[in-house]
Write an enzyme that holds these catalytic residues in place. Structure first.
Site, mmCIF file in Angstrom:
data_model
loop_
_atom_site.group_PDB
_atom_site.id
_atom_site.type_symbol
_atom_site.label_atom_id
_atom_site.label_comp_id
_atom_site.label_asym_id
_atom_site.label_seq_id
_atom_site.Cartn_x
_atom_site.Cartn_y
_atom_site.Cartn_z
ATOM 1 N N PRO A 1 0.880 -1.412 -0.150
ATOM 2 C CA PRO A 1 0.006 -0.008 -0.121
ATOM 3 C C PRO A 1 0.980 1.188 0.213
ATOM 4 C CG PRO A 1 -0.787 -1.401 1.776
ATOM 5 C CD PRO A 1 0.517 -1.973 1.187
ATOM 6 N N CYS A 2 0.473 2.387 -0.840
ATOM 7 C CA CYS A 2 1.237 3.546 -0.984
ATOM 8 C C CYS A 2 0.609 4.511 -0.708
ATOM 9 C CB CYS A 2 1.649 3.561 -2.346
ATOM 10 S SG CYS A 2 0.581 3.688 -3.453
#
Length: 139
Positions: free
Chosen positions: A75-76
């Site tokens: 996840p960014c």
């Protein structure tokens, strides 16, 4: 011979599909989101495991497959310019969860979506460690 590949943070399998189409031998996927896992299972013959990759021992399960390549897109949202860019929200450390099995298995190549430029030095340095040539794919 195709490189034996494991996908961490596999989601619905977009990266897996791309690498499979490019000739890599996908042997396993890992994610924690049940709905994404169900979609992945509908589209691939190899197993996907419901696994919290923040678990300190998760890398042992990855090691079982003896991959030549580990791919993934942790996840960014905590780094993204489209998000709040607040690494304290809790997902930033998942980049380290991706990097741990790559770092511990020094012979393994790692491929992660490129958002490392916007990550703070402590997270970036912890993820890349002393790897001289990490493989990074630009998004």
């Amino acid at each position: 011979m195709a490189m034996k590949t494991v996908d961490l943070f596999a989601g619905c399998g977009g990266m897996s599909l791309g690498f499979q189409n490019a000739g890599f031998n996908l042997v396993a996927g890992f994610d924690i989101w049940r709905k994404a896992i169900q979609t992945y299972q509908e589209n691939f013959d190899h197993p996907i495991f419901e696994q919290d990759l923040a678990d300190l021992d998760a890398y042992k399960i990855v090691r079982y497959f003896q991959p030549d390549m580990i791919i993934g897109g942790p996840p960014c949202q905590d780094f993204s310019s489209a998000g709040k860019r607040d690494e304290s929200l809790g997902r930033a450390n998942l980049t380290l969860s991706f990097a741990k099995p790559v770092k511990l298995a020094e012979y393994v190549a790692g491929c992660i979506l490129n958002y490392m430029v916007s990550v703070s030095p402590p997270i970036r340095d912890g993820a890349l460690g002393d790897r001289q040539n990490p493989y990074i794919i630009p998004h």
